[in-house]
Design a protein around this motif. Structure first.
Motif: not given
Length: 460
Positions: A62-88
């Motif tokens: 769970t902790i690793i998933a939260a850390a990866l989600s943090f990285i995915a959200a940081s990258i996705s926010s730059a492009g203005g996209i949701g990032g669902g393709g990484l979260y799922v």
């Protein structure tokens, strides 16, 4: 700038606290107002309350998933996209959740990141465009109705199509979009390099300097507040959102669970579903032909709908606006089929027709907020499990999106390259291809070795 971020953060935390049902033990004689409201809503919709649901344990995965989600959200926010393709994939492969629960978590996580993006883009203004927002409300008005309709059509196609076809279509379309996105990124990179060379060679005065500095337009900054905010356009978007949400509440799901009692997948169910077509036509035609709604409030620093029409058409008529709703419909259908947000699919199309990267990012994040909040609220009303844990992941993505926006701003200010936004979109899409395709291929292989039916299915 710092005060704006504080306001956005406090607003988001307030929403999360209000939406999260309490799981603490309480006295029998006392029930909090929030729990009363949620209990009343659940009984009204005839859904069982699930406040005493099992918790997801805090483990290493769970902790690793939260850390990866943090990285995915940081990258996705730059492009203005949701990032669902990484979260799922992260929630299924790393956290070990089933696909249904991972999808509900993804809706909350995308909402968290979108709140951060939209909050910053609404509070932040660009003085070079008369103090207007980075969000192109005209584009959002044209795209949102058809995208919502496309998502509904795509969800039905997702139920009908076999897994192998969905996985193949996802890989082919996203691979094509990724190549196009990186091509656009290289184009903007070369354009920015040429402008830097012009600045260094000519060393001219303020006029040319203002033209060069337009490339360095940041996503965050201490901008001026606008004199006039397009409240009417925002109100129209909210009305569109409420109209489609009312259809979803009345229709319910395919099992007949909704506000009204209807036969599952019966005539009434499909009649209610088909009302989205006239709704979409009405809103789209009204927006296209209404000068009051589709006005001239687009920012001057980017390529607006009208600018694209003038560049790509000699007659400059209204008919060319049909290009944008068609693109939104296509992105919505594919997003519904693939089970991801439309931002990842509409962003490459907007870049392809010449919309500026920073405007594409701001507008896509604004549109993703509408679709993700609708999905999250539907999951809540249908008795979603692990709401508290999903809210925590949403907070993680909220903070990560703010961090990503600040990092992108610093890079753009230092190097003067807004093309980093385009490359961020391309990176998210490339990672999504690898993760989603791998997960889909494993699912198809499991169906094959278990002897399950792998053909087309009925939607009900």
């Amino acid at each position: 700038m710092r005060n704006n971020l504080v306001h956005v953060t406090l607003s988001f935390l307030t929403i999360i606290i209000l939406l999260t049902p309490s799981t603490a033990e309480q006295e029998p004689s006392f029930v909090s107002p929030v729990d009363q409201l949620l209990n009343k809503t659940s009984s009204w919709l005839d859904f069982p309350t699930k406040f005493n649901q099992p918790k997801i344990e805090l483990t290493a995965s769970t902790i690793i998933a939260a850390a990866l989600s943090f990285i995915a959200a940081s990258i996705s926010s730059a492009g203005g996209i949701g990032g669902g393709g990484l979260y799922v994939p992260i929630m299924t492969i790393v956290a070990g959740l089933d696909l249904k629960t991972a999808s509900s978590f993804s809706a909350f996580m995308v909402t968290g990141g979108s709140v951060a993006n939209v909050g910053c883009n609404l509070f932040v203004r660009n003085p070079k465009a008369g103090g207007k927002t980075m969000i192109d409300f005209d584009l959002a008005l044209l795209l949102e109705p058809c995208m919502l309709l496309g998502v509904s059509v795509g969800v039905i196609c997702n139920l009908v199509f076999p897994n192998w076809l969905i996985t193949s279509l996802f890989a082919v379309f996203l691979a094509w979009s990724t190549v196009k996105t990186f091509g656009n990124g290289l184009y903007y990179w070369r354009l920015e390099s040429e402008m830097v060379k012009i600045r260094e060679s000519r060393r001219v005065g303020e006029d040319d300097e203002d033209e060069i500095e337009s490339v360095k337009l940041p996503l965050l900054g201490d901008y001026e507040r606008p004199k006039r905010f397009p409240w009417m356009k925002l109100g129209v978007l909210v009305i569109i959102w409420l109209s489609y949400f009312a259809v979803y509440l009345l229709r319910g799901n395919k099992y007949g669970e909704g506000i009204i009692s209807i036969e599952p997948c019966g005539i009434t169910y499909w009649l209610l579903s088909s009302t989205q077509i006239p709704l979409t036509l009405f809103f789209t035609l009204w927006i296209c032909f209404s000068d009051n709604v589709q006005g001239n409030q687009c920012s001057d620093h980017h390529v607006s709908v009208k600018d694209v029409e003038d560049l790509r058409s000699n007659d400059g008529g209204r008919a060319n606006k049909c290009m944008f709703p068609i693109m939104a419909l296509l992105a919505g259908v594919l997003g519904g089929v693939f089970g991801i947000g439309g931002g990842m699919l509409i962003s490459p199309l907007l870049l392809q027709v010449g919309i500026a990267p920073e405007v594409t990012a701001a507008t896509c994040s604004f549109m993703v907020l509408f679709s993700s909040t609708m999905s999250a609220i539907q999951y809540l009303l249908l008795g979603m499990e692990h709401t508290g844990t999903a809210s925590l992941f949403a907070i993680v993505c909220f903070v990560a999106s703010l961090v990503g926006l600040m990092v992108v701003q610093k890079v753009i200010n230092q190097y003067g390259r807004a093309s980093i936004i385009v490359f961020s979109v391309g990176i998210v899409m490339a990672l999504s291809i690898v993760l989603m395709t791998s997960y889909g291929a494993l699912d198809v292989w499991n169906d094959f070795i278990s002897g399950r039916y792998m053909g087309f299915k009925l939607p009900c």
